[in-house]
Write an enzyme that holds these catalytic residues in place. Structure first.
Site, PDB file in Angstrom:
ATOM      1  N   GLY A  11       1.357  -1.228  -0.235  1.00 36.79           N
ATOM      2  CA  GLY A  11       0.119  -0.004  -0.322  1.00 36.79           C
ATOM      3  C   GLY A  11       0.692   1.150  -0.340  1.00 36.79           C
ATOM      4  N   GLY A  58       0.215   4.577  -0.062  1.00 38.45           N
ATOM      5  CA  GLY A  58      -0.515   4.739   0.759  1.00 38.45           C
ATOM      6  C   GLY A  58      -0.189   6.317   1.711  1.00 38.45           C
ATOM      7  CG  HIS A  60      11.804  38.851   0.839  1.00 42.02           C
ATOM      8  ND1 HIS A  60      12.420  37.896  -0.011  1.00 42.02           N
ATOM      9  CD2 HIS A  60      13.022  39.139   0.516  1.00 42.02           C
ATOM     10  CE1 HIS A  60      13.658  37.307  -0.978  1.00 42.02           C
ATOM     11  NE2 HIS A  60      14.114  38.320  -0.212  1.00 42.02           N
TER      12      HIS A  60
HETATM   13  P1  NAI Z   1      -4.351   5.504   2.583  1.00 45.44           P
HETATM   14  O1  NAI Z   1      -5.825   4.524   1.657  1.00 45.44           O
HETATM   15  O2  NAI Z   1      -4.283   6.242   2.213  1.00 45.44           O
HETATM   16  O3  NAI Z   1      -3.636   3.962   1.355  1.00 45.44           O
HETATM   17  C1  NAI Z   1      -3.647   2.834   1.401  1.00 45.44           C
HETATM   18  C2  NAI Z   1      -3.184   1.755  -0.419  1.00 45.44           C
HETATM   19  O4  NAI Z   1      -3.247   1.081  -0.355  1.00 45.44           O
HETATM   20  C3  NAI Z   1      -3.874   2.714  -1.303  1.00 45.44           C
HETATM   21  O5  NAI Z   1      -3.052   3.319  -2.219  1.00 45.44           O
HETATM   22  C4  NAI Z   1      -4.216   1.818  -2.281  1.00 45.44           C
HETATM   23  O6  NAI Z   1      -4.849   1.099  -3.124  1.00 45.44           O
HETATM   24  C5  NAI Z   1      -3.521  -0.347  -1.786  1.00 45.44           C
HETATM   25  N1  NAI Z   1      -4.006  -1.616  -1.333  1.00 45.44           N
HETATM   26  C6  NAI Z   1      -5.488  -1.629  -0.790  1.00 45.44           C
HETATM   27  N2  NAI Z   1      -5.150  -2.893  -1.357  1.00 45.44           N
HETATM   28  C7  NAI Z   1      -3.877  -3.504  -1.558  1.00 45.44           C
HETATM   29  C8  NAI Z   1      -3.153  -4.641  -1.608  1.00 45.44           C
HETATM   30  N3  NAI Z   1      -4.018  -5.466  -1.513  1.00 45.44           N
HETATM   31  N4  NAI Z   1      -1.811  -4.496  -2.617  1.00 45.44           N
HETATM   32  C9  NAI Z   1      -1.549  -3.492  -2.731  1.00 45.44           C
HETATM   33  N5  NAI Z   1      -1.740  -2.139  -1.937  1.00 45.44           N
HETATM   34  C10 NAI Z   1      -3.614  -2.000  -1.916  1.00 45.44           C
HETATM   35  O7  NAI Z   1      -4.713   3.484   3.868  1.00 45.44           O
HETATM   36  P2  NAI Z   1      -3.894   3.781   4.734  1.00 45.44           P
HETATM   37  O8  NAI Z   1      -2.046   4.203   4.078  1.00 45.44           O
HETATM   38  O9  NAI Z   1      -3.062   2.491   5.494  1.00 45.44           O
HETATM   39  O10 NAI Z   1      -3.738   5.030   5.536  1.00 45.44           O
HETATM   40  C11 NAI Z   1      -4.912   4.742   6.083  1.00 45.44           C
HETATM   41  C12 NAI Z   1      -6.057   6.002   6.940  1.00 45.44           C
HETATM   42  O11 NAI Z   1      -5.041   6.825   8.011  1.00 45.44           O
HETATM   43  C13 NAI Z   1      -5.096   7.114   5.859  1.00 45.44           C
HETATM   44  O12 NAI Z   1      -5.775   6.940   4.757  1.00 45.44           O
HETATM   45  C14 NAI Z   1      -5.459   8.551   6.329  1.00 45.44           C
HETATM   46  O13 NAI Z   1      -7.092   8.761   6.431  1.00 45.44           O
HETATM   47  C15 NAI Z   1      -4.582   8.327   7.882  1.00 45.44           C
HETATM   48  N6  NAI Z   1      -3.886   9.322   7.861  1.00 45.44           N
HETATM   49  C16 NAI Z   1      -3.010  10.060   7.568  1.00 45.44           C
HETATM   50  C17 NAI Z   1      -2.049  10.658   7.741  1.00 45.44           C
HETATM   51  C18 NAI Z   1      -1.763  11.517   7.183  1.00 45.44           C
HETATM   52  O14 NAI Z   1      -2.655  12.949   7.332  1.00 45.44           O
HETATM   53  N7  NAI Z   1      -0.852  12.548   7.609  1.00 45.44           N
HETATM   54  C19 NAI Z   1      -1.379   9.331   7.861  1.00 45.44           C
HETATM   55  C20 NAI Z   1      -1.401   8.276   8.071  1.00 45.44           C
HETATM   56  C21 NAI Z   1      -2.179   7.841   7.974  1.00 45.44           C
END
Ligand code: NAI
Ligand code: FAD
Length: 476
Positions: A191, A193, A455
Site C-alpha cells: 500500500g 498510501g 521575504h
Molecule cells: P490509504 O488509504 O492512504 O492507502 C492505502 C493504499 O493501499 C492505497 O493506495 C490502496 O490502493 C492500496 N492497497 C489497498 N489494498 C491493497 C492490496 N491488496 N495490495 C496493494 N495495495 C493495496 O491507507 P493507509 O496508508 O493505510 O492509511 C490509512 C488512513 O490513515 C489514511 O487514509 C489517512 O486517512 C490516515 N492517515 C493520515 C495521515 C496524515 O494525515 N498524514 C498519515 C497516516 C495515515
C-alpha cells in the site's frame, strides 16, 4: 455496579471524542468520556490512535529520521562536518514514547480543567430507557452510566491483508511499524498510501532497503496528478522503490522474515524476501465491543456507523464522529465533527466544511492540498485557470537547501475563486493553512496575489503561484 447520570457520554477518547467532550463541557453540559486505551503499564492513555499509534508518534519518528538523514547527507553542503555519526534506535523510540506521553498527559490535564469525568475501560450500550442510554463501562471495576446524549467516537483499526494477519513481529500494522527495535535490512510495505509513504520514509532514512507494493496503477490517485508525479520523482531519487499495479499473492511469515509473492504490472510472477512487512492498505471503522445491536444503532455496509451530514445516527440523541463514520480518516476532521456535534447539542449551528479539509503527507518533500484537483475539475467540466510556482525559484528554499517541488493554484476561469491548492515541497504542511483560510473566505487567486508575504519565506511561493494564475509571476 454504580449508576451515574450525565448529560453527555462520549465513547472514545481520540481526537474526535476528547475534543467533543471538552467542547460539550465548555457549553455547560455535565460530560463523561470513556476510553479503553492502555499504556504499557495498563494505565489510561488518552488520545486514541492519533496520539498513541498514529499522527503523533509517526511525526516524532519522521522528525528524528529526517535529522539523521540531514546529518549524514546534507550537513556537508552547509560546511558542517559530522564524524562518527551513529544511530541509537532505542533512544529514538523512547523519545517518541515521551512525546506520546506528553500528549496523553495533556489530555488528562484538559479533562480536569474542563471538568470532564473520565472512565477508563470499554464502553458498550446496554439499553435505552426514559432516563437515556445506559452504557456499561468495563474497566478495573464495572460501572454503569446513563445519558440522554451519546457521542460515539470509537475510531478505526488497521485493515489486515487477507490470509496474512498482523503478528506485530514480522507482519506489522501501524502499531508495530512504530516500534521496530532495530533497522531492518529489507523492509516491504503493501500500500503506497499515506502510511506506506510516511513509514517507508522513516525506515529508509534510517538505512533499510524499502520496497512499496501498490495495487493501483497510478501513484497517489487522490492527489493532483502534477503534484503526485513530482512527488514520485523525488521518492524514486531517494531510493524508495515503489512498484505500482501489483497483485499481492501469498504472504508467508517465518523465522527468517516474510516472503511475498506478487504479480508485477506486466503480469510477471515476482517474489520478495524481507525482514519485516508493514501492511498499510487502509483502515476499517471500529465498532468492536460497542454492542450497537442492543439499542439498534445502524451501521452501513462498510461497518461504519451510518450518520447524516450533521453526524446524527438513526437513534435520537446518539451521534457519531471521526474515523467510525464516513469521510476522510483524519484527526482534524474528527475534531471538527466533535466540536460541531457539541454545538448542535447546545442548539447552536456547528458546521464542518468538507470542501476545505486539508490533507498533508509528512514525507520529504511534504505533500499538502485542499480543495479540488485538476483531474477532478476536468472531469466535472468546470472551466478553470492554473498557476504554478517552483520552490527552485524561492530564495528561502535555496537558503534551506531544499528546492524540490512547487505550489499550484486552481481558480475558476470566470470568477477567479480558488478551487484547489496543491503543494509538494519543504514545510508545505504549514503553508497549506493559508490556502484553507483563503478558501473558507471564498478568496480569489488575486486576493492572495495582492497580499504582502514576508521575504524571504516559503510562503512567497504561495503568492507567486497565485500570481501565476494570471500569468504574472515576478520571480520566475
Ligand atoms: P490509504 O488509504 O492512504 O492507502 C492505502 C493504499 O493501499 C492505497 O493506495 C490502496 O490502493 C492500496 N492497497 C489497498 N489494498 C491493497 C492490496 N491488496 N495490495 C496493494 N495495495 C493495496 O491507507 P493507509 O496508508 O493505510 O492509511 C490509512 C488512513 O490513515 C489514511 O487514509 C489517512 O486517512 C490516515 N492517515 C493520515 C495521515 C496524515 O494525515 N498524514 C498519515 C497516516 C495515515
Ligand atoms: P481514534 O483516534 O481511533 O480514537 C478512538 C478511541 O476510542 C481509541 O482510544 C479507542 O481505544 C477508543 N475506543 C474504541 N472503542 C471503544 C469502546 N467501546 N469503549 C471505550 N473506548 C473505545 N491523521 C491526521 O490528521 N494527521 C496525521 O498526521 C495522521 N497520521 C496518522 C498516522 C498513522 C500511522 C495512523 C494510523 C493514522 C494517522 N492519522 C492521521 C489518522 C488519525 O489517527 C485518525 O483519523 C484519528 O485518530 C481519528 O480519530 P477518532 O477520534 O475518530 O478515533
Amino acid at each position: 455496579m454504580s449508576d451515574k447520570q450525565f448529560d453527555v457520554v462520549v465513547i472514545g477518547g481520540g481526537p474526535g471524542g476528547y475534543v467533543a467532550a471538552i467542547r460539550a463541557a465548555q457549553l455547560g453540559f455535565n460530560v463523561a468520556c470513556i476510553d479503553e486505551w492502555k499504556n504499557a503499564k495498563g494505565g489510561p492513555a488518552l488520545g486514541g490512535t492519533c496520539t498513541n499509534i498514529g499522527c503523533i508518534p509517526s511525526k516524532a519518528l519522521l522528525q528524528s529520521s529526517e535529522h539523521y538523514e540531514h546529518a549524514g547527507h546534507s550537513f556537508a553542503d552547509h560546511g558542517i562536518k559530522v564524524e562518527g555519526l551513529g544511530l541509537d534506535v532505542a533512544k529514538m523510540l523512547s523519545r517518541k514514547d515521551t512525546v506520546v506521553k506528553q500528549n496523553n498527559d495533556g489530555i488528562v490535564y484538559l479533562f480536569k480543567k474542563n471538568k470532564v469525568a473520565f472512565f477508563h475501560g470499554r464502553g458498550s450500550f446496554v439499553k435505552a430507557s426514559d432516563a437515556g442510554y445506559e452504557i456499561k463501562v468495563e474497566g478495573a471495576a464495572e460501572e454503569s452510566i446513563t445519558a440522554k446524549q451519546v457521542i460515539v467516537a470509537t475510531g478505526s483499526n488497521a485493515r489486515p491483508l487477507p490470509g496474512a494477519p498482523f503478528d506485530e513481529e514480522n507482519i506489522l500494522s501501524n502499531d508495530g511499524a512504530l516500534r521496530i527495535g532495530a533497522v531492518p535490512k529489507k523492509l516491504a510495505l503493501i500500500g503506497s498510501g499515506v502510511i506506506g509513504l510516511e513509514m517507508g520514509s522513516v525506515w529508509r532514512r534510517l538505512g533499510a532497503e524499502v520496497t512499496v507494493l501498490e495495487a493501483l496503477p497510478t501513484f497517489l490517485g487522490a492527489v493532483d496528478e502534477q503534484i503526485a508525479k513530482e512527488a514520485l520523482k523525488a521518492f524514486t531519487k531517494q531510493n524508495l522503490k515503489i512498484e505500482l499495479g501489483v497483485k499481492v499473492g501469498e504472504v508467508k511469515s517465518g523465522k527468517k522474515g516474510v516472503s511475498i509473492a506478487y504479480t508485477d504490472a506486466k503480469g510477471g510472477a515476482q517474489s520478495l524476501e524481507v525482514d519485516k512487512l508493514i501492511v498499510s492498505i487502509g483502515r476499517v471503522p471500529n465498532t468492536i465491543g460497542l454492542n450497537a445491536e442492543a439499542v439498534g444503532l445502524k451501521l452501513d455496509e462498510r461497518g461504519a456507523i451510518e450518520v447524516d451530514e450533521e453526524c446524527r445516527t438513526n437513534l435520537p440523541g446518539v451521534w457519531a464522529i471521526g474515523d467510525v463514520v464516513r469521510g476522510p480518516m483524519l484527526a482534524h476532521k474528527a475534531e471538527e465533527e466533535g466540536v460541531a456535534v457539541a454545538e448542535r447539542m447546545a442548539g447552536q449551528h456547528g458546521h464542518v466544511n468538507f470542501n476545505t479539509i486539508p490533507w498533508v503527507i509528512y514525507t520529504s518533500p511534504e505533500i499538502a492540498w485542499v480543495g479540488q484537483t485538476e483531474q477532478q475539475l476536468k472531469a466535472s467540466g468546470r472551466a478553470y485557470k492554473a498557476g504554478t510556482f517552483p520552490f527552485l525559484a524561492n530564495g528561502r528554499a535555496r537558503a534551506l537547501g531544499d528546492t524540490t517541488g512547487m505550489v499550484k493554484f486552481l481558480a475558476d476561469a470566470a470568477t477567479d475563486e480558488i478551487l484547489g491548492v496543491h503543494m509538494v515541497g519543504p514545510m508545505v504542511s504549514e503553508l497549506i493553512s493559508e490556502a484553507v483560510v483563503a478558501m473558507e473566505f471564498k478568496a480569489s487567486a488575486e486576493d492572495i496575489a495582492r497580499i504582502c508575504h514576508a521575504h524571504p519565506s516559503l510562503s512567497e511561493a504561495t503568492k507567486e503561484a497565485a500570481l501565476a494564475v494570471d500569468k504574472r509571476t515576478l520571480n520566475f
